[in-house]
Motif scaffolding. Sequence first.
Motif, short mmCIF file in Angstrom:
data_model
loop_
_atom_site.label_atom_id
_atom_site.label_comp_id
_atom_site.label_asym_id
_atom_site.label_seq_id
_atom_site.Cartn_x
_atom_site.Cartn_y
_atom_site.Cartn_z
N VAL A 196 0.85 -1.19 0.00
CA VAL A 196 0.00 0.00 0.00
C VAL A 196 0.89 1.25 0.00
CG1 VAL A 196 -1.64 1.36 1.35
CG2 VAL A 196 -1.90 -1.10 1.21
N PHE A 197 0.54 2.18 -0.86
CA PHE A 197 1.20 3.49 -0.78
C PHE A 197 0.17 4.55 -0.43
CE2 PHE A 197 -0.22 4.92 -4.97
CZ PHE A 197 -0.28 3.74 -5.72
N CYS A 198 0.63 5.56 0.29
CA CYS A 198 -0.28 6.60 0.77
C CYS A 198 -0.12 7.85 -0.09
CB CYS A 198 0.02 6.92 2.23
SG CYS A 198 -1.09 8.19 2.90
N ARG A 199 -1.24 8.31 -0.60
CA ARG A 199 -1.20 9.52 -1.41
C ARG A 199 -1.31 10.75 -0.53
NH1 ARG A 199 -4.16 10.64 -7.04
NH2 ARG A 199 -3.92 12.91 -7.14
N ILE A 200 -0.42 11.70 -0.77
CA ILE A 200 -0.48 12.95 0.00
C ILE A 200 -0.96 14.08 -0.90
CG2 ILE A 200 1.22 12.34 1.76
CD1 ILE A 200 3.34 13.86 0.10
N LEU A 201 -1.59 15.06 -0.26
CA LEU A 201 -2.09 16.23 -0.99
C LEU A 201 -0.93 17.03 -1.56
CD1 LEU A 201 -4.82 17.58 1.44
CD2 LEU A 201 -5.19 17.00 -0.97
N CYS A 202 -1.21 17.68 -2.66
CA CYS A 202 -0.20 18.48 -3.33
C CYS A 202 -0.95 19.72 -3.80
CB CYS A 202 0.26 17.67 -4.53
SG CYS A 202 1.99 17.69 -4.83
N ASP A 203 -0.36 20.90 -3.73
CA ASP A 203 -1.17 22.09 -4.00
C ASP A 203 -1.49 22.31 -5.49
OD1 ASP A 203 1.09 23.14 -5.08
OD2 ASP A 203 1.36 24.72 -3.59
N GLY A 204 -0.74 21.68 -6.37
CA GLY A 204 -1.07 21.76 -7.79
C GLY A 204 -0.75 23.10 -8.44
N SER A 205 -0.03 23.99 -7.74
CA SER A 205 0.25 25.28 -8.37
C SER A 205 1.22 25.07 -9.54
CB SER A 205 0.80 26.28 -7.35
OG SER A 205 2.01 25.81 -6.82
N GLY A 206 0.99 25.84 -10.58
CA GLY A 206 1.81 25.68 -11.79
C GLY A 206 1.16 24.74 -12.79
N ALA A 207 0.06 24.08 -12.38
CA ALA A 207 -0.60 23.14 -13.27
C ALA A 207 -1.81 23.79 -13.93
CB ALA A 207 -1.05 21.90 -12.51
N GLU A 208 -2.07 23.42 -15.19
CA GLU A 208 -3.23 24.01 -15.87
C GLU A 208 -4.50 23.22 -15.59
OE1 GLU A 208 -2.43 25.08 -19.94
OE2 GLU A 208 -0.50 25.89 -19.32
N TRP A 209 -4.33 22.01 -15.10
CA TRP A 209 -5.49 21.19 -14.73
C TRP A 209 -5.21 20.65 -13.34
CZ3 TRP A 209 -10.09 20.79 -17.09
CH2 TRP A 209 -10.94 19.73 -16.76
N PRO A 210 -5.24 21.53 -12.31
CA PRO A 210 -4.87 21.10 -10.95
C PRO A 210 -5.87 20.09 -10.41
CG PRO A 210 -5.46 23.46 -11.01
CD PRO A 210 -5.74 22.91 -12.36
N LEU A 211 -5.42 19.22 -9.53
CA LEU A 211 -6.29 18.13 -9.11
C LEU A 211 -6.93 18.40 -7.75
CD1 LEU A 211 -4.12 15.19 -10.40
CD2 LEU A 211 -6.11 16.20 -11.48
N SER A 212 -6.75 19.60 -7.24
CA SER A 212 -7.46 20.07 -6.05
C SER A 212 -7.27 19.17 -4.83
CB SER A 212 -8.95 20.22 -6.34
OG SER A 212 -9.60 18.96 -6.29
N ARG A 213 -8.27 19.14 -4.00
CA ARG A 213 -8.14 18.44 -2.72
C ARG A 213 -8.84 17.09 -2.70
NH1 ARG A 213 -6.72 20.53 1.71
NH2 ARG A 213 -8.42 19.63 2.89
N LYS A 214 -9.27 16.62 -3.84
CA LYS A 214 -10.05 15.39 -3.82
C LYS A 214 -9.22 14.18 -3.40
CE LYS A 214 -13.14 12.53 -6.55
NZ LYS A 214 -13.90 12.40 -7.79
N PHE A 215 -7.95 14.14 -3.84
CA PHE A 215 -7.13 12.95 -3.56
C PHE A 215 -5.94 13.29 -2.69
CE2 PHE A 215 -8.94 12.62 -7.83
CZ PHE A 215 -9.78 11.54 -7.63
N GLY A 216 -5.70 12.43 -1.73
CA GLY A 216 -4.54 12.61 -0.87
C GLY A 216 -4.96 13.12 0.50
#
Length: 376
Positions: A129-149
Amino acid sequence: MTDRIRKFLRRRRDEGPCLVVDLEVVRENYLAFAKALPDTRVFYAVKANPAPEVLKLIADMGSCFDTASIGEIELVLAAGATADRISFGNTIKKEKDIARAYEIGVRLFAADSEAEVEKIARAAPGSKVFCRILCDGSGAEWPLSRKFGCVPEMAPRVLELAHRLGLVAHGISFHVGSQQNDPKAWDRALATAGAIFRDMSERGINLSMVNLGGGFPAKYLKEVPKVQVYGRAIFKALRKHFGNRIPETIIEPGRGLVGDAGMIEAEVVLISKKSDDDNVRWVYLDIGKFGGLAETMEEAIRYPIRTPKDGDETAPCIIAGPTCDSADVLYEKTPYPLPVSLEIGDKVLIEACGAYTTTYSSVAFNGFPPLKSYVI
Ligand SMILES: *Cc1c(COP(=O)(O)O)cnc(C)c1O
Protein backbone atom coordinates in the motif's frame (compact mmCIF):
# COMPACT_ATOMS: atom_id res chain seq x y z
CA MET A 1 0.65 17.06 -36.90
CA THR A 2 2.10 13.88 -38.24
CA ASP A 3 2.01 13.08 -41.95
CA ARG A 4 0.56 9.71 -41.07
CA ILE A 5 -2.52 11.34 -39.51
CA ARG A 6 -2.82 13.77 -42.42
CA LYS A 7 -2.78 10.89 -44.90
CA PHE A 8 -5.28 8.90 -42.90
CA LEU A 9 -7.72 11.81 -42.74
CA ARG A 10 -7.45 12.41 -46.49
CA ARG A 11 -8.62 8.85 -47.13
CA ARG A 12 -11.32 8.85 -44.46
CA ARG A 13 -14.83 8.49 -45.85
CA ASP A 14 -17.15 8.38 -42.84
CA GLU A 15 -18.92 11.32 -41.24
CA GLY A 16 -18.59 13.15 -37.95
CA PRO A 17 -15.79 14.26 -35.69
CA CYS A 18 -13.06 11.72 -34.95
CA LEU A 19 -9.85 11.30 -33.01
CA VAL A 20 -6.84 9.81 -34.78
CA VAL A 21 -3.95 8.59 -32.63
CA ASP A 22 -0.53 7.92 -34.13
CA LEU A 23 1.14 4.99 -32.34
CA GLU A 24 4.57 6.09 -33.57
CA VAL A 25 4.28 9.24 -31.47
CA VAL A 26 3.21 7.19 -28.43
CA ARG A 27 6.24 4.96 -28.96
CA GLU A 28 8.61 7.95 -29.17
CA ASN A 29 7.09 9.49 -26.07
CA TYR A 30 7.43 6.24 -24.13
CA LEU A 31 11.09 5.98 -25.11
CA ALA A 32 11.65 9.62 -24.11
CA PHE A 33 10.28 8.90 -20.62
CA ALA A 34 12.39 5.77 -20.29
CA LYS A 35 15.48 7.77 -21.29
CA ALA A 36 14.75 10.85 -19.16
CA LEU A 37 14.07 8.80 -16.02
CA PRO A 38 16.11 5.62 -16.57
CA ASP A 39 15.75 4.26 -13.03
CA THR A 40 12.03 4.87 -12.84
CA ARG A 41 9.31 2.47 -13.91
CA VAL A 42 6.47 3.80 -16.05
CA PHE A 43 2.90 3.09 -14.90
CA TYR A 44 0.79 4.52 -17.72
CA ALA A 45 -2.37 6.24 -16.39
CA VAL A 46 -4.90 4.21 -18.37
CA LYS A 47 -7.68 6.78 -18.08
CA ALA A 48 -5.84 9.19 -20.38
CA ASN A 49 -6.54 6.93 -23.37
CA PRO A 50 -7.51 3.30 -22.90
CA ALA A 51 -7.57 2.39 -26.62
CA PRO A 52 -6.56 -1.30 -26.85
CA GLU A 53 -3.89 -0.53 -29.48
CA VAL A 54 -2.25 2.05 -27.19
CA LEU A 55 -2.30 -0.34 -24.22
CA LYS A 56 -0.91 -3.19 -26.33
CA LEU A 57 1.92 -1.08 -27.75
CA ILE A 58 3.23 0.09 -24.41
CA ALA A 59 2.55 -3.26 -22.71
CA ASP A 60 4.83 -4.80 -25.33
CA MET A 61 7.40 -2.09 -24.59
CA GLY A 62 7.43 -3.14 -20.92
CA SER A 63 5.16 -0.54 -19.37
CA CYS A 64 3.25 -1.03 -16.14
CA PHE A 65 -0.21 0.47 -15.64
CA ASP A 66 -2.01 2.73 -13.18
CA THR A 67 -5.69 1.80 -13.09
CA ALA A 68 -8.76 3.16 -11.33
CA SER A 69 -11.39 0.43 -11.78
CA ILE A 70 -11.91 -3.25 -12.55
CA GLY A 71 -12.85 -2.18 -16.09
CA GLU A 72 -9.43 -0.62 -16.61
CA ILE A 73 -7.68 -3.60 -15.02
CA GLU A 74 -9.45 -5.91 -17.48
CA LEU A 75 -8.43 -3.71 -20.43
CA VAL A 76 -4.80 -3.89 -19.33
CA LEU A 77 -4.91 -7.68 -18.95
CA ALA A 78 -6.52 -7.97 -22.38
CA ALA A 79 -3.60 -5.94 -23.78
CA GLY A 80 -1.25 -8.66 -22.58
CA ALA A 81 0.17 -7.22 -19.35
CA THR A 82 0.21 -9.41 -16.25
CA ALA A 83 -1.40 -8.43 -12.94
CA ASP A 84 1.99 -7.82 -11.30
CA ARG A 85 2.39 -4.83 -13.63
CA ILE A 86 -0.82 -3.19 -12.43
CA SER A 87 -1.36 -0.66 -9.67
CA PHE A 88 -4.89 -0.04 -8.38
CA GLY A 89 -4.17 3.65 -7.89
CA ASN A 90 -7.60 5.05 -7.14
CA THR A 91 -7.87 6.03 -3.47
CA ILE A 92 -11.65 5.50 -3.62
CA LYS A 93 -12.49 1.84 -4.21
CA LYS A 94 -15.36 -0.44 -3.32
CA GLU A 95 -14.23 -3.29 -1.12
CA LYS A 96 -15.65 -5.81 -3.57
CA ASP A 97 -13.53 -4.27 -6.36
CA ILE A 98 -10.42 -4.50 -4.19
CA ALA A 99 -11.26 -8.18 -3.61
CA ARG A 100 -11.76 -8.75 -7.33
CA ALA A 101 -8.43 -7.07 -8.15
CA TYR A 102 -6.71 -9.21 -5.53
CA GLU A 103 -8.28 -12.33 -7.03
CA ILE A 104 -6.94 -11.28 -10.43
CA GLY A 105 -3.47 -10.93 -8.90
CA VAL A 106 -3.07 -7.20 -8.28
CA ARG A 107 -0.93 -6.55 -5.20
CA LEU A 108 -0.31 -2.80 -5.27
CA PHE A 109 -2.94 -0.40 -3.92
CA ALA A 110 -3.30 3.30 -3.16
CA ALA A 111 -4.97 4.76 -0.07
CA ASP A 112 -5.25 8.16 1.50
CA SER A 113 -7.26 7.29 4.61
CA GLU A 114 -7.40 4.76 7.39
CA ALA A 115 -10.85 3.58 6.25
CA GLU A 116 -9.46 2.67 2.83
CA VAL A 117 -6.50 0.83 4.41
CA GLU A 118 -8.96 -1.23 6.46
CA LYS A 119 -10.78 -2.25 3.27
CA ILE A 120 -7.51 -3.23 1.59
CA ALA A 121 -6.40 -5.21 4.64
CA ARG A 122 -9.65 -7.20 4.57
CA ALA A 123 -9.94 -7.68 0.81
CA ALA A 124 -6.30 -7.86 -0.32
CA PRO A 125 -4.29 -9.23 2.63
CA GLY A 126 -0.52 -8.79 2.54
CA SER A 127 -0.58 -6.38 -0.41
CA LYS A 128 1.62 -3.31 -0.83
CA VAL A 129 0.00 0.00 0.00
CA PHE A 130 1.20 3.49 -0.78
CA CYS A 131 -0.28 6.60 0.77
CA ARG A 132 -1.20 9.52 -1.41
CA ILE A 133 -0.48 12.95 0.00
CA LEU A 134 -2.09 16.23 -0.99
CA CYS A 135 -0.20 18.48 -3.33
CA ASP A 136 -1.17 22.09 -4.00
CA GLY A 137 -1.07 21.76 -7.79
CA SER A 138 0.25 25.28 -8.37
CA GLY A 139 1.81 25.68 -11.79
CA ALA A 140 -0.60 23.14 -13.27
CA GLU A 141 -3.23 24.01 -15.87
CA TRP A 142 -5.49 21.19 -14.73
CA PRO A 143 -4.87 21.10 -10.95
CA LEU A 144 -6.29 18.13 -9.11
CA SER A 145 -7.46 20.07 -6.05
CA ARG A 146 -8.14 18.44 -2.72
CA LYS A 147 -10.05 15.39 -3.82
CA PHE A 148 -7.13 12.95 -3.56
CA GLY A 149 -4.54 12.61 -0.87
CA CYS A 150 -4.33 13.38 2.84
CA VAL A 151 -2.29 16.06 4.54
CA PRO A 152 1.32 14.91 4.98
CA GLU A 153 0.93 14.81 8.78
CA MET A 154 -1.69 12.09 8.40
CA ALA A 155 0.31 9.83 6.07
CA PRO A 156 2.45 8.16 8.77
CA ARG A 157 -0.71 7.15 10.64
CA VAL A 158 -2.28 5.70 7.49
CA LEU A 159 0.89 3.74 6.68
CA GLU A 160 1.39 2.60 10.25
CA LEU A 161 -2.13 1.20 10.27
CA ALA A 162 -1.39 -0.63 7.01
CA HIS A 163 1.69 -2.15 8.64
CA ARG A 164 -0.25 -3.14 11.74
CA LEU A 165 -2.95 -4.80 9.66
CA GLY A 166 -0.43 -7.01 7.89
CA LEU A 167 -0.07 -4.99 4.68
CA VAL A 168 3.27 -3.77 3.35
CA ALA A 169 3.65 -0.03 4.01
CA HIS A 170 5.28 0.52 0.65
CA GLY A 171 5.62 4.25 0.08
CA ILE A 172 4.24 7.64 -0.77
CA SER A 173 2.51 8.98 -3.86
CA PHE A 174 1.48 12.41 -5.03
CA HIS A 175 0.33 14.14 -8.19
CA VAL A 176 1.67 17.63 -8.81
CA GLY A 177 -1.34 18.56 -10.99
CA SER A 178 -1.98 17.71 -14.61
CA GLN A 179 -0.32 19.75 -17.39
CA GLN A 180 2.29 20.88 -14.88
CA ASN A 181 4.47 23.46 -16.58
CA ASP A 182 6.96 23.76 -13.74
CA PRO A 183 9.55 20.96 -13.49
CA LYS A 184 10.38 22.21 -9.99
CA ALA A 185 6.91 21.24 -8.74
CA TRP A 186 8.29 17.80 -7.81
CA ASP A 187 10.85 19.35 -5.47
CA ARG A 188 8.23 20.53 -2.97
CA ALA A 189 6.44 17.20 -2.96
CA LEU A 190 9.68 15.22 -2.65
CA ALA A 191 10.74 17.33 0.34
CA THR A 192 7.53 16.25 2.06
CA ALA A 193 7.96 12.63 0.97
CA GLY A 194 11.51 12.61 2.35
CA ALA A 195 10.29 13.85 5.71
CA ILE A 196 7.64 11.12 5.85
CA PHE A 197 10.25 8.46 5.01
CA ARG A 198 12.36 9.66 7.99
CA ASP A 199 9.36 9.83 10.31
CA MET A 200 8.37 6.27 9.36
CA SER A 201 11.85 4.91 9.84
CA GLU A 202 11.87 6.36 13.37
CA ARG A 203 8.71 4.31 13.90
CA GLY A 204 10.60 1.24 12.73
CA ILE A 205 8.94 1.03 9.30
CA ASN A 206 11.08 1.42 6.21
CA LEU A 207 9.25 2.72 3.17
CA SER A 208 10.78 1.85 -0.18
CA MET A 209 8.87 3.56 -2.99
CA VAL A 210 7.94 7.04 -4.16
CA ASN A 211 5.25 7.32 -6.80
CA LEU A 212 5.96 10.58 -8.62
CA GLY A 213 2.54 10.61 -10.31
CA GLY A 214 1.74 12.24 -13.62
CA GLY A 215 1.61 15.89 -14.57
CA PHE A 216 4.01 15.80 -17.52
CA PRO A 217 2.59 18.21 -20.08
CA ALA A 218 1.54 17.89 -23.69
CA LYS A 219 2.26 20.80 -25.98
CA TYR A 220 -0.88 22.84 -26.59
CA LEU A 221 -0.51 26.49 -27.58
CA LYS A 222 2.36 27.35 -25.27
CA GLU A 223 5.80 25.76 -25.39
CA VAL A 224 6.46 23.34 -22.53
CA PRO A 225 9.77 22.01 -21.18
CA LYS A 226 10.98 18.71 -22.65
CA VAL A 227 10.68 15.53 -20.64
CA GLN A 228 14.50 15.48 -20.13
CA VAL A 229 14.17 18.77 -18.21
CA TYR A 230 11.61 17.12 -15.93
CA GLY A 231 13.87 14.09 -15.55
CA ARG A 232 16.82 16.21 -14.47
CA ALA A 233 14.74 18.32 -12.05
CA ILE A 234 13.24 15.20 -10.48
CA PHE A 235 16.61 13.48 -10.11
CA LYS A 236 18.07 16.60 -8.50
CA ALA A 237 15.15 16.79 -6.06
CA LEU A 238 15.51 13.08 -5.20
CA ARG A 239 19.22 13.65 -4.45
CA LYS A 240 18.44 16.69 -2.36
CA HIS A 241 15.78 15.07 -0.20
CA PHE A 242 16.94 11.44 -0.04
CA GLY A 243 20.73 11.84 -0.27
CA ASN A 244 22.33 8.64 -1.49
CA ARG A 245 19.40 6.52 -0.32
CA ILE A 246 17.16 7.22 -3.29
CA PRO A 247 14.08 4.99 -3.08
CA GLU A 248 12.50 2.98 -5.87
CA THR A 249 10.49 5.41 -8.00
CA ILE A 250 7.61 5.14 -10.45
CA ILE A 251 5.89 7.69 -12.68
CA GLU A 252 2.32 7.63 -13.95
CA PRO A 253 2.26 9.71 -17.11
CA GLY A 254 -1.04 10.03 -18.94
CA ARG A 255 -1.22 13.27 -20.89
CA GLY A 256 2.56 13.39 -21.42
CA LEU A 257 2.53 9.99 -23.10
CA VAL A 258 -0.49 10.23 -25.40
CA GLY A 259 -1.63 13.88 -25.48
CA ASP A 260 0.34 15.00 -28.51
CA ALA A 261 -0.14 11.67 -30.30
CA GLY A 262 -3.73 12.38 -31.29
CA MET A 263 -5.69 14.89 -33.28
CA ILE A 264 -9.41 15.51 -33.72
CA GLU A 265 -10.91 16.38 -37.07
CA ALA A 266 -14.10 18.41 -36.69
CA GLU A 267 -16.34 20.47 -38.93
CA VAL A 268 -17.69 24.01 -38.76
CA VAL A 269 -21.49 23.73 -38.49
CA LEU A 270 -22.41 27.40 -38.18
CA ILE A 271 -20.79 30.83 -38.04
CA SER A 272 -23.09 33.58 -36.80
CA LYS A 273 -23.48 36.75 -34.79
CA LYS A 274 -25.95 37.54 -32.02
CA SER A 275 -26.59 41.05 -33.28
CA ASP A 276 -25.56 43.21 -36.23
CA ASP A 277 -23.08 45.20 -34.20
CA ASP A 278 -21.54 42.15 -32.50
CA ASN A 279 -17.84 42.16 -33.24
CA VAL A 280 -17.24 38.63 -32.05
CA ARG A 281 -18.47 35.78 -34.25
CA TRP A 282 -19.79 32.54 -32.83
CA VAL A 283 -18.23 29.49 -34.44
CA TYR A 284 -20.11 26.26 -33.76
CA LEU A 285 -18.24 22.99 -34.32
CA ASP A 286 -19.63 19.47 -34.53
CA ILE A 287 -17.71 18.65 -31.34
CA GLY A 288 -17.91 20.33 -27.94
CA LYS A 289 -17.66 19.65 -24.24
CA PHE A 290 -20.00 16.65 -24.45
CA GLY A 291 -18.33 15.22 -27.55
CA GLY A 292 -14.97 14.77 -25.83
CA LEU A 293 -13.54 18.23 -25.23
CA ALA A 294 -14.47 18.26 -21.54
CA GLU A 295 -11.10 19.67 -20.56
CA THR A 296 -12.14 23.03 -21.97
CA MET A 297 -14.10 23.32 -18.72
CA GLU A 298 -13.34 26.79 -17.34
CA GLU A 299 -11.19 27.11 -20.48
CA ALA A 300 -8.42 25.21 -18.68
CA ILE A 301 -6.99 23.44 -21.70
CA ARG A 302 -6.63 25.59 -24.80
CA TYR A 303 -6.18 23.36 -27.82
CA PRO A 304 -4.35 24.49 -30.94
CA ILE A 305 -6.89 24.62 -33.80
CA ARG A 306 -5.77 24.44 -37.42
CA THR A 307 -8.04 25.51 -40.26
CA PRO A 308 -7.73 25.32 -44.06
CA LYS A 309 -7.57 29.15 -44.05
CA ASP A 310 -4.56 29.48 -41.73
CA GLY A 311 -2.44 32.47 -42.73
CA ASP A 312 -5.46 34.63 -43.53
CA GLU A 313 -6.40 37.56 -41.34
CA THR A 314 -7.95 36.44 -38.03
CA ALA A 315 -10.55 37.85 -35.65
CA PRO A 316 -11.61 36.71 -32.17
CA CYS A 317 -14.39 34.10 -32.04
CA ILE A 318 -16.44 32.36 -29.41
CA ILE A 319 -16.17 28.64 -30.07
CA ALA A 320 -19.02 26.35 -29.07
CA GLY A 321 -20.18 22.77 -29.52
CA PRO A 322 -23.30 21.51 -31.31
CA THR A 323 -25.45 20.37 -28.37
CA CYS A 324 -28.43 22.12 -26.79
CA ASP A 325 -26.76 22.58 -23.42
CA SER A 326 -25.73 26.16 -22.77
CA ALA A 327 -22.61 24.90 -20.97
CA ASP A 328 -21.39 23.55 -24.30
CA VAL A 329 -19.18 26.56 -25.02
CA LEU A 330 -15.45 25.93 -25.39
CA TYR A 331 -13.85 29.38 -25.41
CA GLU A 332 -15.70 32.57 -24.56
CA LYS A 333 -13.98 34.32 -21.62
CA THR A 334 -10.87 34.39 -23.76
CA PRO A 335 -12.09 34.45 -27.37
CA TYR A 336 -10.12 32.42 -29.87
CA PRO A 337 -8.62 33.98 -33.01
CA LEU A 338 -9.79 32.22 -36.18
CA PRO A 339 -9.49 33.27 -39.84
CA VAL A 340 -12.12 35.72 -41.01
CA SER A 341 -12.39 33.63 -44.19
CA LEU A 342 -13.41 30.49 -42.26
CA GLU A 343 -16.62 29.04 -43.71
CA ILE A 344 -19.44 26.71 -42.74
CA GLY A 345 -18.46 23.19 -43.77
CA ASP A 346 -14.70 23.75 -43.35
CA LYS A 347 -12.82 20.97 -41.57
CA VAL A 348 -10.71 22.01 -38.62
CA LEU A 349 -7.99 20.05 -36.83
CA ILE A 350 -7.81 20.20 -33.07
CA GLU A 351 -4.31 19.25 -32.02
CA ALA A 352 -2.95 17.39 -29.00
CA CYS A 353 -6.21 15.56 -28.28
CA GLY A 354 -4.74 12.11 -27.58
CA ALA A 355 -5.47 12.33 -23.85
CA TYR A 356 -8.74 12.81 -21.99
CA THR A 357 -11.10 13.05 -24.95
CA THR A 358 -12.66 9.77 -26.14
CA THR A 359 -13.63 8.54 -22.69
CA TYR A 360 -15.08 11.89 -21.71
CA SER A 361 -17.44 11.95 -24.66
CA SER A 362 -21.08 11.34 -23.74
CA VAL A 363 -23.01 8.26 -24.84
CA ALA A 364 -25.69 10.04 -26.84
CA PHE A 365 -26.44 13.51 -25.51
CA ASN A 366 -28.85 15.12 -27.98
CA GLY A 367 -28.48 11.98 -30.09
CA PHE A 368 -24.87 12.69 -31.03
CA PRO A 369 -22.81 9.49 -31.07
CA PRO A 370 -19.67 9.21 -28.92
CA LEU A 371 -16.38 10.44 -30.38
CA LYS A 372 -15.00 8.00 -32.94
CA SER A 373 -11.42 6.94 -32.46
CA TYR A 374 -8.87 5.50 -34.88
CA VAL A 375 -5.45 4.30 -33.87
CA ILE A 376 -2.92 4.09 -36.67
C1 LIG B 1 -4.84 10.95 -13.90
C2 LIG B 1 -3.73 10.40 -13.10
C3 LIG B 1 -2.45 10.38 -13.63
C4 LIG B 1 -2.08 10.95 -14.97
O1 LIG B 1 -1.94 12.31 -14.92
P1 LIG B 1 -1.39 13.16 -16.15
O2 LIG B 1 -1.35 14.53 -15.64
O3 LIG B 1 -2.29 12.93 -17.29
O4 LIG B 1 -0.01 12.63 -16.44
C5 LIG B 1 -1.46 9.81 -12.85
N1 LIG B 1 -1.71 9.29 -11.63
C6 LIG B 1 -2.94 9.30 -11.11
C7 LIG B 1 -3.17 8.70 -9.77
C8 LIG B 1 -3.99 9.86 -11.82
O5 LIG B 1 -5.21 9.87 -11.27
